[in-house]
Design a protein around this motif. Structure first.
Motif, PDB file in Angstrom:
ATOM      1  N   PHE A 148       0.837  -1.194   0.000  1.00 35.78           N
ATOM      2  CA  PHE A 148       0.000   0.000   0.000  1.00 35.78           C
ATOM      3  C   PHE A 148       0.873   1.244   0.000  1.00 35.78           C
ATOM      4  O   PHE A 148       1.959   1.256   0.530  1.00 35.78           O
ATOM      5  CB  PHE A 148      -1.008   0.003   1.155  1.00 35.78           C
ATOM      6  CG  PHE A 148      -0.416  -0.065   2.514  1.00 35.78           C
ATOM      7  CD1 PHE A 148      -0.465  -1.242   3.249  1.00 35.78           C
ATOM      8  CD2 PHE A 148       0.167   1.044   3.101  1.00 35.78           C
ATOM      9  CE1 PHE A 148       0.080  -1.310   4.509  1.00 35.78           C
ATOM     10  CE2 PHE A 148       0.699   0.989   4.363  1.00 35.78           C
ATOM     11  CZ  PHE A 148       0.669  -0.201   5.066  1.00 35.78           C
TER      12      PHE A 148
ATOM     13  N   GLY B 132     -13.567  -4.269  -4.039  1.00 32.88           N
ATOM     14  CA  GLY B 132     -13.178  -4.250  -2.626  1.00 32.88           C
ATOM     15  C   GLY B 132     -12.244  -3.110  -2.288  1.00 32.88           C
ATOM     16  O   GLY B 132     -11.433  -3.211  -1.384  1.00 32.88           O
ATOM     17  N   GLU B 133     -12.362  -2.008  -3.021  1.00 36.21           N
ATOM     18  CA  GLU B 133     -11.463  -0.893  -2.747  1.00 36.21           C
ATOM     19  C   GLU B 133     -12.165   0.225  -1.993  1.00 36.21           C
ATOM     20  O   GLU B 133     -13.285   0.093  -1.548  1.00 36.21           O
ATOM     21  CB  GLU B 133     -10.835  -0.409  -4.055  1.00 36.21           C
ATOM     22  CG  GLU B 133      -9.726  -1.336  -4.550  1.00 36.21           C
ATOM     23  CD  GLU B 133      -8.481  -1.340  -3.656  1.00 36.21           C
ATOM     24  OE1 GLU B 133      -8.137  -0.284  -3.116  1.00 36.21           O
ATOM     25  OE2 GLU B 133      -7.861  -2.401  -3.500  1.00 36.21           O
ATOM     26  N   ARG B 134     -11.478   1.323  -1.865  1.00 37.89           N
ATOM     27  CA  ARG B 134     -11.963   2.409  -1.011  1.00 37.89           C
ATOM     28  C   ARG B 134     -13.086   3.214  -1.666  1.00 37.89           C
ATOM     29  O   ARG B 134     -13.004   3.524  -2.850  1.00 37.89           O
ATOM     30  CB  ARG B 134     -10.814   3.369  -0.714  1.00 37.89           C
ATOM     31  CG  ARG B 134      -9.633   2.701  -0.142  1.00 37.89           C
ATOM     32  CD  ARG B 134      -8.498   3.688  -0.008  1.00 37.89           C
ATOM     33  NE  ARG B 134      -7.341   3.035   0.556  1.00 37.89           N
ATOM     34  CZ  ARG B 134      -6.435   2.399  -0.170  1.00 37.89           C
ATOM     35  NH1 ARG B 134      -6.547   2.362  -1.467  1.00 37.89           N
ATOM     36  NH2 ARG B 134      -5.421   1.821   0.403  1.00 37.89           N
ATOM     37  N   GLY B 135     -14.064   3.570  -0.840  1.00 41.23           N
ATOM     38  CA  GLY B 135     -15.185   4.346  -1.343  1.00 41.23           C
ATOM     39  C   GLY B 135     -14.769   5.691  -1.897  1.00 41.23           C
ATOM     40  O   GLY B 135     -15.170   6.078  -2.995  1.00 41.23           O
ATOM     41  N   ASN B 136     -13.935   6.403  -1.141  1.00 42.68           N
ATOM     42  CA  ASN B 136     -13.544   7.740  -1.576  1.00 42.68           C
ATOM     43  C   ASN B 136     -12.747   7.696  -2.873  1.00 42.68           C
ATOM     44  O   ASN B 136     -12.852   8.581  -3.716  1.00 42.68           O
ATOM     45  CB  ASN B 136     -12.711   8.446  -0.501  1.00 42.68           C
ATOM     46  CG  ASN B 136     -13.590   9.099   0.547  1.00 42.68           C
ATOM     47  OD1 ASN B 136     -14.727   9.489   0.269  1.00 42.68           O
ATOM     48  ND2 ASN B 136     -13.085   9.204   1.760  1.00 42.68           N
TER      49      ASN B 136
ATOM     50  N   THR C 232     -15.041   7.225  -5.653  1.00 42.03           N
ATOM     51  CA  THR C 232     -15.700   8.494  -5.935  1.00 42.03           C
ATOM     52  C   THR C 232     -14.815   9.384  -6.780  1.00 42.03           C
ATOM     53  O   THR C 232     -15.280  10.073  -7.680  1.00 42.03           O
ATOM     54  CB  THR C 232     -16.049   9.208  -4.622  1.00 42.03           C
ATOM     55  OG1 THR C 232     -16.766   8.282  -3.826  1.00 42.03           O
ATOM     56  CG2 THR C 232     -16.888  10.431  -4.858  1.00 42.03           C
ATOM     57  N   GLU C 233     -13.516   9.325  -6.484  1.00 44.68           N
ATOM     58  CA  GLU C 233     -12.577  10.117  -7.264  1.00 44.68           C
ATOM     59  C   GLU C 233     -12.667   9.684  -8.729  1.00 44.68           C
ATOM     60  O   GLU C 233     -12.725  10.515  -9.633  1.00 44.68           O
ATOM     61  CB  GLU C 233     -11.167   9.876  -6.715  1.00 44.68           C
ATOM     62  CG  GLU C 233     -10.204  10.994  -7.007  1.00 44.68           C
ATOM     63  CD  GLU C 233      -8.814  10.651  -6.502  1.00 44.68           C
ATOM     64  OE1 GLU C 233      -8.675   9.982  -5.458  1.00 44.68           O
ATOM     65  OE2 GLU C 233      -7.852  11.046  -7.172  1.00 44.68           O
TER      66      GLU C 233
ATOM     67  N   LEU D 226     -15.206   8.163 -10.094  1.00 44.57           N
ATOM     68  CA  LEU D 226     -16.544   8.481 -10.596  1.00 44.57           C
ATOM     69  C   LEU D 226     -16.693   9.951 -10.952  1.00 44.57           C
ATOM     70  O   LEU D 226     -17.420  10.305 -11.867  1.00 44.57           O
ATOM     71  CB  LEU D 226     -17.621   8.112  -9.564  1.00 44.57           C
ATOM     72  CG  LEU D 226     -17.702   6.664  -9.110  1.00 44.57           C
ATOM     73  CD1 LEU D 226     -18.938   6.418  -8.260  1.00 44.57           C
ATOM     74  CD2 LEU D 226     -17.702   5.714 -10.279  1.00 44.57           C
TER      75      LEU D 226
ATOM     76  N   THR E 272     -17.201  -1.446  -3.286  1.00 43.74           N
ATOM     77  CA  THR E 272     -16.218  -1.018  -2.296  1.00 43.74           C
ATOM     78  C   THR E 272     -16.067  -2.078  -1.205  1.00 43.74           C
ATOM     79  O   THR E 272     -16.869  -2.999  -1.105  1.00 43.74           O
ATOM     80  CB  THR E 272     -16.608   0.326  -1.666  1.00 43.74           C
ATOM     81  OG1 THR E 272     -17.900   0.185  -1.098  1.00 43.74           O
ATOM     82  CG2 THR E 272     -16.642   1.422  -2.701  1.00 43.74           C
ATOM     83  N   SER E 273     -15.038  -1.887  -0.387  1.00 43.25           N
ATOM     84  CA  SER E 273     -14.653  -2.922   0.579  1.00 43.25           C
ATOM     85  C   SER E 273     -15.755  -3.241   1.573  1.00 43.25           C
ATOM     86  O   SER E 273     -15.792  -4.335   2.116  1.00 43.25           O
ATOM     87  CB  SER E 273     -13.389  -2.498   1.308  1.00 43.25           C
ATOM     88  OG  SER E 273     -13.566  -1.228   1.879  1.00 43.25           O
ATOM     89  N   ASN E 274     -16.643  -2.284   1.833  1.00 43.15           N
ATOM     90  CA  ASN E 274     -17.676  -2.576   2.839  1.00 43.15           C
ATOM     91  C   ASN E 274     -19.003  -2.983   2.202  1.00 43.15           C
ATOM     92  O   ASN E 274     -19.993  -3.164   2.889  1.00 43.15           O
ATOM     93  CB  ASN E 274     -17.869  -1.379   3.767  1.00 43.15           C
ATOM     94  CG  ASN E 274     -18.222  -0.121   3.026  1.00 43.15           C
ATOM     95  OD1 ASN E 274     -17.987  -0.002   1.828  1.00 43.15           O
ATOM     96  ND2 ASN E 274     -18.804   0.826   3.715  1.00 43.15           N
ATOM     97  N   MET E 275     -19.034  -3.118   0.893  1.00 43.29           N
ATOM     98  CA  MET E 275     -20.235  -3.651   0.263  1.00 43.29           C
ATOM     99  C   MET E 275     -20.158  -5.184   0.338  1.00 43.29           C
ATOM    100  O   MET E 275     -19.090  -5.734   0.560  1.00 43.29           O
ATOM    101  CB  MET E 275     -20.346  -3.130  -1.173  1.00 43.29           C
ATOM    102  CG  MET E 275     -20.848  -1.677  -1.199  1.00 43.29           C
ATOM    103  SD  MET E 275     -20.411  -0.743  -2.661  1.00 43.29           S
ATOM    104  CE  MET E 275     -21.544  -1.366  -3.851  1.00 43.29           C
TER     105      MET E 275
ATOM    106  N   ARG F 126      -8.337  -8.514  -3.340  1.00 37.28           N
ATOM    107  CA  ARG F 126      -9.608  -8.381  -2.604  1.00 37.28           C
ATOM    108  C   ARG F 126     -10.606  -9.407  -3.109  1.00 37.28           C
ATOM    109  O   ARG F 126     -11.436  -9.910  -2.373  1.00 37.28           O
ATOM    110  CB  ARG F 126     -10.184  -6.980  -2.797  1.00 37.28           C
ATOM    111  CG  ARG F 126      -9.269  -5.887  -2.413  1.00 37.28           C
ATOM    112  CD  ARG F 126      -9.019  -5.862  -0.900  1.00 37.28           C
ATOM    113  NE  ARG F 126      -7.746  -5.246  -0.639  1.00 37.28           N
ATOM    114  CZ  ARG F 126      -6.725  -5.816  -0.020  1.00 37.28           C
ATOM    115  NH1 ARG F 126      -6.846  -7.047   0.439  1.00 37.28           N
ATOM    116  NH2 ARG F 126      -5.605  -5.189   0.164  1.00 37.28           N
TER     117      ARG F 126
END
Lengths: 584, 461
Positions: free
Chosen positions: A236, A262-266, A269-270, A272, A297-300, A335
Motif C-alpha cells: 500500500f 473491494g477498494e476504497r469508497g472515496n 468516488t474520485e 466516478l 467497495t470494501s464494505n459492500m 480483494r
C-alpha cells in the motif's frame, strides 16, 4: 424456466452464517440465482450437499431467520448486454448505482433489484444486414450510436442464426424486436450472458501490437500487448491506484472497463467524478463515454465483490465481440481472492495456502485466460487486455495471490514503496519489472517508432542495470572511488531515471507522453552519453562532463507540449558546451 | 418474549443455544443469569438446530440455568442531540452520572455502505497545525487517516493535538469529536478526558470508553456505536465530525479471540480470514455525501506490534484507509516531537485538498521536493556510518545536512504550536533554500521564481 418442477423451486432456510446461508427442500443447479428470505435477497448457489443447498448472498443477511423461504429462478448469474452499458456505474452484480441512489437513498440498503440496462430508453437502430441475408451467431445486424462509440448489435452467441425475414431501422427499446428470422426467432438488442462463462470466439491471435499507454516506463521499457495480461503488485502507498487510473485514462484501447473490487469508497468516488470530466485525448469527448465502471467497495457485500470481476470481464468480452480493443483494470484481484477465501471459510472447506481455497490458482488462471486478441465469430478482431492489481500483504510477493498471478501474467510492473517514498513516480521498479511481450513487439516498434528504438531501449536497460551494480560499490566506498567512466555512467543513469522514468501524472503535459516524444527524450539522453564518452576519451574529467549545464535543461522537456524547438536548442547548446570543453 | 434455558455449550465469549424458534442472524440477545444479572449478546450463526451467540460482557456467571431471550431485532443505537458532551461506556450506556440519552432515533449499528455514487469527493483541506501532516501528508475532510504507532510513542499527544487544532481555514463551522476508546488503560483515558475538559472540547464531543479491564468482546461494538453516532451527527445534524478510534489493535485482538472461540480456520497470525472485510466495515464509514451538509473524518490509532508495519493489523488497515501517519521511534529517541516519519507516511487524498483554491499553488511541488530531498539525505546516513562524512561529495553532504535540518525544524514543533499552512510551506522553502537551486528538480521554474526565498527577498527589497 424449468417447467414441471415448480414444486421444488421453493425451499426454506435452515442456517444463516454471514453471507453464506443453507436452504433445504430446493432443487437447484450450481450457480443458479436464488431469492433468499422474505425480502428476496439475491443469492447464488455455490454448493449442493445432500438435501442442503448452500447459497452465497449478495446482500447483508442481518435479521434473516431459519424457516424463511428461498426460491430458485433457475437462471445463472448473468449480465444484461446491450446499448446503455457505456457511461454506466454498476455494483458487483450489475445494479446501476445511480438507480440505487434514486431507489434507496445515499446508503446501500438491501432487497432492491435494478436491471443493468434501461428498458425504457429508445435507441436508434440502423440495420447493416437486409432481408434475405443469412446470419449466424455473433454476426453484426446493425448499429446504434451509443455515445461517440458505435454499438454493434449482434446475433446472440448461442443463437442458431438463420435467414432474415424482417429487419427494420428505427427507435427501439432493448426489449423490442429488431430482426426476425424465417424460423420465427426474434432478436432484440438485449443479450443476457452468464458471467462465469467466457463468450465464444473464433480464434486467438498473437499479441504483436502494443497497448500504448503514454506512460514512459510502460511503453518504453515494459510494454503490454493488446490482449495481454499484466499484474501490478504493490504494497500500500506505492501508487498502484494512480498507475491504474493513468492506464484507464490514457491507454489506446477504445473501451475501458474499470472494476473497483473491494477498494476504497472515496477513491471510487474520485474515479466516478474524475472520469466524466476527463477528456478523451483522441476524440475530445468525455472519457466516460467509452467507459464502464464497476464499483464494489470494501464494505459492500463480500459475495458481490466475488462476482464483480466476472461481471466486468463479461462486459469487456461483449465489446471485444464488436471488434473493439478493450482494456480491463481489476483493482484489486487480491480483494477478490479474499472474498473467495472468506466464502470458502464459511463453507468450512479445507483451506489451501494461507487459508485461501485450493481452487484459487484455477480461478485466477480462468480469469486471466479470458484476455486475448481474437478473431470474433463475425470476422472482426478485437482484444481484451487485463491489468490486474494485486495487493500483497506486508508487501510480501511470496504470498499465494501474487505468486499464482505471476505464473499466469506476461507483464509485471513491480511497484516499489521505496521509490514512492522518494517520490519517484510512477514507482515502478525498473530492475524487478519485466515484459515477456518484448520479442513479439519488436517488429512493431521497428516499424512504427524507429528501427533505432529497440537498441536504444536495450542500451537504457543496460545503463540502469549497471547503475544498480555500481550503487552497491558506492554504498561501500563512496562515488569518488569509482573509475571516471563509471562516474559518468551513474550520471547518465540518473538522467534516465529523473528525465525518462519519472513522470508526473498530475502535470497537464507530462501525464501522457506519445511514443515519438519518448523516443526523442531517450535519444537526447543517449546523445549526452555519447558526447560525454567522446569527451572523456579526449581527456575530460568526470566533473567536467557531469558539469555540462545544458543537460540539466532536458528535464523541462517533459512539461512542454511542443517540445521540439526547445529540445533542438538544448541539444545544440550541449554540442557547443562539449565543443568548448574540447577546445579548452 | 420467550426465554430459553437450553444452553448446550459455552466457550469463551460464545454460547451455543439449542431448540429455539427461528432466530434472526445478527439479532440482539439478552441473557439473564441465575442471580438476575443482565448481559447482552449478538447472534453470530443461526440454524434450526443451534444458535451461536457472542456475549459482549464476560461470560462469568452464565450457566445452563441462565435464561436467553432473543429480542427479534438487530442491535440498534439510540441517538440524540443531547449526546454531545456525554461519556458513555463501550456498550453505549452513560457512565458520567448523567441522565439516560433521550433517543431521537434508533439506528442500526452495522451501518449500511454509502453508495459510491452518492459520495462527494473530499476536497476541503483540514489544517491540523502540524507541519508533517499539513505540509507533506495533508488531511482532507471525509478522509480516514490512521496513525500507525507503537508502544511507548506519543501517538495520543498527536491525536489530541489534531483534535485540538483541526480546522478548515476560512470556515467557521465547528468540528464535533467522537472519541472511542477500546481497551486503553484508565490512565490513558484520563489523559484524553483531562485534555478534552481543559480545552473545552468535551462540550462538542461524545466519548465511548471501553477500558482495558472492560470485557474484550464489547470492543467489537464500541467503534460501531461510535460511528453510528458520528453518522447521525454528520448526516442528520450537519456537523463535521472527527472520529478518533483508539486502539484498533485491541479491537483486532478481540476479533481474533472470537474467531478462535468459534474454531474458525485462522488467516495470517491467527487473525480471522474476514478481518479485511470486518475492518472495512469500520473504516469505510467515513466520507461526505453529495448534497448533505456534514462529514465524517476518521483518525484511527493503532499500535504496531513489535513496530512491524507488515503485521496484519497495520497492513490490512493501510489497504483500506487513505494513507497513514507513521509515528517513529528513532525520531522520538532523538527527542523530536511530533515524531512523524514522513517517508512511510502518506495521505492518498492529499492532492484533492491542496493547491490553488485549497492551500497554495506550490504545495504539491514543495512537498514532493521536501520528500525527495529528505529521502536522499536519509539514505546517505547509512553511507556515512560506513565511510564517514569526509568521503561524501559536496552534493551528498548538502543533502545529509538537509535531512538533519528537516527533522530539527520542519518535523520538530511544540505540543501546542499551531502552524498555519503558509507558515509550513514557507518553512519548507527556507529549508529547500539551503540546497542549490538546480537541485530543486521537482519544482518548475515559475514557482521557484515566485516562492524561493532568494527571489522573494529580491521582490520585497
Amino acid at each position: 424456466m424449468k417447467k414441471g418442477k415448480e414444486n421444488r423451486a421453493h425451499g426454506a432456510l435452515k442456517r444463516i452464517s454471514g453471507p453464506v446461508v443453507t436452504a433445504v427442500g430446493l432443487d437447484a443447479h450450481m450457480y443458479d440465482v436464488v431469492k433468499v428470505g422474505d425480502e428476496e435477497l439475491m443469492g447464488e448457489v455455490i454448493k449442493i450437499e445432500g438435501e442442503n443447498t448452500i447459497i452465497q448472498v449478495y446482500e447483508d443477511t442481518a435479521g434473516i431467520r431459519p424457516g424463511e423461504p428461498v426460491s430458485n429462478t433457475g437462471l445463472s448469474l448473468a449480465v444484461e448486454l446491450g446499448p446503455g452499458l457505456l457511461t454506466s456505474i454498476y455494483d458487483g452484480i450489475q445494479r446501476p448505482l445511480e438507480v440505487l441512489v434514486d431507489k434507496m437513498g445515499n446508503f446501500i440498503e438491501r432487497g432492491v433489484s435494478a436491471p443493468g440496462l434501461s428498458h425504457e430508453k429508445k435507441w436508434e437502430f440502423v440495420p447493416t444486414m437486409k432481408v434475405g441475408d443469412v446470419v449466424k451467431a455473433g454476426d453484426i445486424l446493425g448499429t446504434v450510436q451509443e455515445t461517440n462509440i458505435v454499438h454493434k448489435v449482434m446475433v446472440p452467441p448461442r443463437s442458431k442464426g438463420g435467414k432474415i425475414k424482417k429487419i427494420v431501422g428505427g427507435n427501439f427499446t432493448v426489449d423490442e424486436t429488431i430482426c426476425t428470422f424465417e424460423d420465427g426467432t426474434e432478436i432484440t438488442m438485449l443479450q443476457r450472458w452468464p458471467v462465469r462463462v467466457p463468450r465464444p470466439v473464433k480464434e486467438k491471435l498473437n499479441p504483436d501490437i502494443p497497448l500504448i499507454t503514454g506512460q514512459r516506463i510502460l511503453d518504453g521499457l515494459f510494454p503490454i500487448a493488446k490482449g495481454g495480461t499484466a499484474a501490478i503488485p504493490g504494497p500500500f502507498g506505492s501508487g498502484k491506484t494512480v498507475t491504474q487510473q493513468q492506464l484507464a485514462k490514457w491507454s489506446d484501447a477504445e473501451i475501458v472497463v474499470y472494476i473497483g473490487c473491494g477498494e476504497r469508497g472515496n477513491e471510487m468516488t474520485e474515479v466516478l467524478t474524475e472520469f466524466p470530466e476527463l477528456e478523451d485525448p483522441k476524440t475530445g469527448k468525455p472519457l466516460m463515454e467509452r467507459t464502464v465502471l464497476i464499483a464494489n467497495t470494501s464494505n459492500m457485500p463480500v459475495a458481490a465483490r466475488e462476482a464483480s470481476v466476472y461481471t466486468g470481464i463479461t462486459i469487456a468480452e461483449y465489446f471485444r465481440d464488436m471488434g473493439y480493443d478493450v482494456s480491463l483494470m481489476a483493482d484489486s484481484t487480491s480483494r477478490w481472492a479474499e472474498a473467495m477465501r472468506e466464502i470458502s471459510s464459511r463453507l468450512e472447506e479445507m483451506p489451501g495456502e494461507e487459508g485461501y481455497p485450493a481452487y484459487l490458482a484455477a480461478r485466477l488462471s480462468e480469469f486471466y485466460e479470458r484476455a486475448g486478441r481474437v478473431v470474433n465469430n463475425n470476422g472482426t478482431s478485437g482484444s481484451v487486455s487485463v491489468i490486474g492489481a494485486v495487493s500483497p500483504p506486508g508487501g510480501d510477493f511470496s504470498e499465494p495471490v501474487t505468486q499464482n498471478t505471476l505464473r499466469i501474467v506476461k507483464v509485471f510492473w513491480a511497484l516499489d514503496a521505496k521509490l514512492s517514498q522518494r517520490r519517484h513516480f510512477p514507482a515502478i521498479n525498473w530492475l524487478n519489472s519485466y515484459s515477456l511481450y518484448l520479442d513479439a513487439l519488436n517488429e512493431w516498434y521497428d516499424r512504427e517508432v524507429s528501427p533505432e528504438w529497440n537498441p536504444l531501449r536495450a542500451w537504457a536497460m543496460g545503463v540502469l542495470q549497471k547503475e544498480a551494480e555500481l550503487q552497491e560499490i558506492v554504498q561501500l566506498v563512496g562515488s569518488d572511488a569509482l573509475p571516471d567512466e563509471e562516474q559518468v555512467t551513474i550520471e547518465v543513469a540518473r538522467m534516465i531515471r529523473e528525465i525518462f522514468l519519472q513522470q508526473n501524472a498530475y502535470d497537464a503535459v507530462d501525464t501522457f507522453c506519445p511514443m515519438a516524444k519518448q523516443y526523442d527524450m531517450m535519444k537526447a539522453i543517449k546523445r549526452y552519453a555519447d558526447l560525454a564518452r567522446t569527451a572523456q576519451i579526449g581527456g575530460a574529467t568526470p566533473q567536467q562532463v557531469v558539469g555540462i549545464k545544458s543537460k540539466n535543461e532536458l528535464v523541462q522537456i517533459k512539461f512542454i507540449k511542443d517540445y521540439e524547438p526547445v529540445l533542438d536548442k538544448i541539444l545544440k547548446d550541449m554540442e557547443t558546451e562539449f565543443e568548448a570543453m574540447r577546445a579548452a | 418474549m420467550k426465554e430459553y434455558r437450553t444452553i448446550a455449550q459455552i466457550a469463551g465469549p460464545l454460547i451455543f443455544v439449542e431448540k429455539t424458534e427461528p432466530v434472526g442472524y445478527n439479532e440482539l440477545v439478552n441473557i439473564v443469569t441465575a442471580d438476575g444479572t443482565q448481559k447482552r449478546g449478538q447472534v453470530l450463526d443461526t440454524s434450526d438446530e443451534i444458535v451461536v451467540v457472542q456475549v459482549f460482557e464476560t461470560t462469568a456467571g452464565i450457566g445452563r440455568d441462565s435464561g436467553i431471550r432473543f429480542t427479534g431485532e438487530t442491535i440498534k443505537m439510540p441517538v440524540g442531540r443531547d449526546m454531545l458532551g456525554r461519556i458513555l461506556s463501550g456498550g453505549g450506556k452513560p457512565i458520567d452520572g448523567g441522565p439516560e440519552i433521550v433517543p431521537e432515533k434508533r439506528l442500526e449499528t452495522t451501518g449500511a455502505a454509502i453508495n459510491p455514487y452518492a459520495r462527494a469527493p473530499p476536497a476541503d483541506f483540514i489544517q491540523t497545525g502540524i507541519s508533517t501532516i499539513d505540509g507533506t501528508n495533508t488531511l482532507v475532510r471525509g478522509q480516514k487517516l490512521p496513525i500507525f504507532s507503537a508502544s511507548g510513542l506519543p501517538h495520543n499527544d498527536v491525536a489530541l493535538q489534531i483534535a485540538r487544532q483541526a480546522k478548515v481555514p476560512g470556515s467557521t463551522e465547528e468540528f464535533a469529536v467522537v472519541f472511542a476508546a477500546m481497551g486503553i488503560t484508565r490512565e490513558e483515558a484520563n489523559y484524553f478526558m483531562a485534555d478534552f475538559e481543559k480545552t473545552g472540547a468535551l462540550e462538542r464531543a461524545v466519548v465511548f470508553l471501553n477500558l482495558a479491564d472492560d470485557p474484550a468482546v464489547e470492543r467489537i461494538i464500541t467503534p460501531r456505536l461510535a460511528l453510528t453516532t458520528a453518522e447521525y451527527l454528520a448526516f442528520d445534524l450537519g456537523y463535521h465530525v472527527l472520529v478518533i478510534l483508539t486502539d484498533m489493535t485491541n479491537y483486532c485482538e478481540a476479533l481474533r479471540q472470537i474467531g478462535a472461540a468459534r474454531e474458525e480456520v485462522p488467516g495470517r497470525r491467527g487473525y480471522p480470514g474476514y478481518m479485511y472485510t470486518d475492518l472495512a466495515s469500520i473504516y469505510e464509514r467515513a466520507g461526505i455525501i453529495k448534497g448533505v451538509k456534514g462529514s465524517v473524518t476518521q483518525i484511527p490509532i493503532l499500535t504496531m506490534p513489535g513496530d512491524d508495519i507488515t503485521h496484519p493489523i497495520p497492513d490490512l488497515t493501510g489497504y483500506i484507509t487513505e494513507g497513514q501517519i507513521v509515528v517513529n521511534r528513532d525520531l522520538h529517541r532523538k527527542g523530536i516531537y511530533a515524531p512523524i516519519n514522513v517517508l512511510p507516511s502518506l495521505s492518498r487524498l492529499m492532492n484533492l485538498g491542496i493547491g490553488k483554491g485549497h492551500t497554495r499553488e506550490d504545495h504539491k511541488k514543495v512537498s514532493d521536493q521536501l520528500y525527495a530531498a529528505y529521502a536522499e539525505g536519509n539514505d546517505l546516513r547509512g553511507l556515512v556510518a560506513i565511510v564517514g562524512k569526509d568521503a561524501l561529495s559536496e552534493r551528498d553532504r548538502m543533502f545529509l545536512e538537509f535531512a538533519d535540518l528537516f527533522e530539527d525544524r520542519f518535523v520538530r514543533q511544540g505540543l501546542y504550536e499551531d502552524r498555519s499552512i503558509e507558515e509550513t510551506l514557507d518553512l519548507g522553502w527556507d529549508l529547500l533554500a539551503t540546497l542549490p537551486e538546480e537541485q530543486l528538480v521537482r519544482i518548475d521554474r515559475e514557482l521557484i521564481q515566485k516562492y524561493h526565498p532568494k527571489y522573494r527577498k529580491k521582490a520585497q527589497g
